[in-house]
Design an enzyme around this catalytic site. Structure first.
Site, PDB file in Angstrom:
ATOM      1  N   CYS A   1      33.938  23.182 -26.433  1.00  0.00           N
ATOM      2  CA  CYS A   1      32.704  23.940 -26.578  1.00  0.00           C
ATOM      3  C   CYS A   1      32.974  25.440 -26.552  1.00  0.00           C
ATOM      4  CB  CYS A   1      31.741  23.554 -25.445  1.00  0.00           C
ATOM      5  SG  CYS A   1      30.231  24.517 -25.447  1.00  0.00           S
TER       6      CYS A   1
ATOM      7  N   CYS B   1      30.408  27.502 -24.594  1.00  0.00           N
ATOM      8  CA  CYS B   1      30.541  27.388 -23.127  1.00  0.00           C
ATOM      9  C   CYS B   1      31.751  28.182 -22.632  1.00  0.00           C
ATOM     10  CB  CYS B   1      30.743  25.935 -22.709  1.00  0.00           C
ATOM     11  SG  CYS B   1      29.693  24.753 -23.517  1.00  0.00           S
ATOM     12  N   ASP B   2      32.852  28.109 -23.339  1.00  0.00           N
ATOM     13  CA  ASP B   2      34.131  28.599 -22.796  1.00  0.00           C
ATOM     14  C   ASP B   2      34.764  29.753 -23.570  1.00  0.00           C
ATOM     15  OD1 ASP B   2      33.925  26.490 -20.980  1.00  0.00           O
ATOM     16  OD2 ASP B   2      34.935  25.105 -22.339  1.00  0.00           O
TER      17      ASP B   2
END
Ligand code: NAP
Length: 310
Positions: A132, A135-136
């Site tokens: 992701c 997300c990261d």
């Protein structure tokens, strides 16, 4: 006793909840470990009708939840279904140790990221291997570093484009010599100077398990058999999804890949159990189709309950 229990809180589950709540069914939604589903990990959703400028995926799902709650849906956030007994009605579902009876159920359990299946991938997950970018991607270790994205679909393109904000360059590793992604996404991706496609190639190992962090990938050219090592600080795997249906195996009819096979409309082989969204759809897999199927499942469930005198 619940009228309707909805398993999952992505586009399908929350749209089902909006419709069922507006039919006074007071549905209960069990969100699972990812409230809002996979769309919450997307950056801007550009193709959901009604948002000409696009809308953040997390924001869209939050709005759907609020809309469902406004009409009386009850959301069991972060709770998961551990077991189901569909052998007789009322059905019995075990939710975080608690047994809940329900007259009808909509399975909208969605899909999860597919993994490459490498031992090194498993060992380095969250240590540079991720699924992701939103997300990261902003993780400090990835800033101004070369990164690898694996895949050739819309998800891989979206991940690669998003990562251009942080990375020095992105190697898009794909097993074929053309992208599966939609024309608009493929065009945007291949014209972005920071994104360098690596065609006909498979990742055979993620390095370096001994150092407990990602330092590169071992690649095999599938046409020539040549092996090379490509240095990178992170690997973003975006190679599609697998349906979250393991819990229903042997009970609900599904195909070999685990996608639930609806009978008529959204009905499954168990009367009173309906299905919607990515756990049954391998053809379209769009936010708007999942929402449409969630709506259909709620209408089917409501008609079923009415036919039972509920
Ligand atoms: P996808 O379209 O199924 O693409 C998966 C990609 O991963 C394919 O290129 C496939 O290669 C490759 N792949 C599969 N298994 C692999 C493996 N074991 N090793 C290496 N490569 C592998 O999945 P997706 O990109 O996640 O998209 C899913 C759906 O969501 C699609 O309908 C897509 O249109 C939609 N979506 C839309 C958007 C958007 O509109 N912005 C964004 C994300 C997703 P092959 O090409 O060789 O099969």
């Amino acid at each position: 006793m619940e009228n309707l229990l909805i398993i999952g809180s992505g586009c399908a589950g929350l749209t089902a909840a909006i419709y069922a709540a507006r039919s006074n069914l007071s549905p209960m939604v069990v969100t699972g470990t990812m409230p809002g589903g996979l769309l919450t990990t997307t950056s801007t959703v550009e193709n959901y009708p009604g948002f000409p400028e696009g809308i953040d995926g997390y924001e869209l799902m939050l709005r759907m939840q609020k809309q469902a709650e406004r009409f009386g849906a009850r959301i069991k956030t972060l709770q998961t279904i551990e077991a189901v007994d569909f052998s007789r009605r009322p059905f019995v579902l075990t939710v975080d140790g608690e047994k809940i009876e329900a007259q009808s159920v909509i399975i909208a359990s969605g899909a999860s990221h597919r993994h490459l299946g490498l031992e090194s991938e498993r060992l380095l997950e969250k240590k540079g291997v991720t699924y992701c970018a939103t997300c990261d991607g902003a993780f400090p270790a990835f800033r101004n570093q070369p990164l690898v994205v694996v895949g050739g679909g819309d998800s891989a393109c979206e991940e690669a484009l998003y990562l251009t904000r942080f990375a020095s360059e992105i190697h898009l590793v794909h097993r074929r010599d053309s992208l599966r992604a939609s024309k608009i996404m493929a065009g945007r991706t291949l014209s972005q100077p920071k994104i360098k496609p690596v065609w006909d190639s498979a990742v055979t190992e993620i390095l370096d398990v001994k150092l407990d962090k990602v330092t590169g990938v071992r690649l095999k050219n599938l046409k020539t058999g040549n092996e090379t090592v490509l240095a990178c600080a992170g690997v973003f795997v975006a190679i599609g999804h697998v349906p979250n249906t393991q819990l229903f195996k042997g009970v609900i009819d599904m195909d070999d890949a685990g996608y639930i096979i609806p009978k008529k409309g959204t009905a499954t082989n168990i009367p009173g159990v309906f299905v919607a969204g990515d756990c049954s759809d391998h053809a379209y897999r769009q936010a708007v189709t999942a929402a449409g199927l969630g709506c259909a499942a709620a209408i089917d469930a409501e008609r079923f309950l009415a036919s039972q005198g509920g």
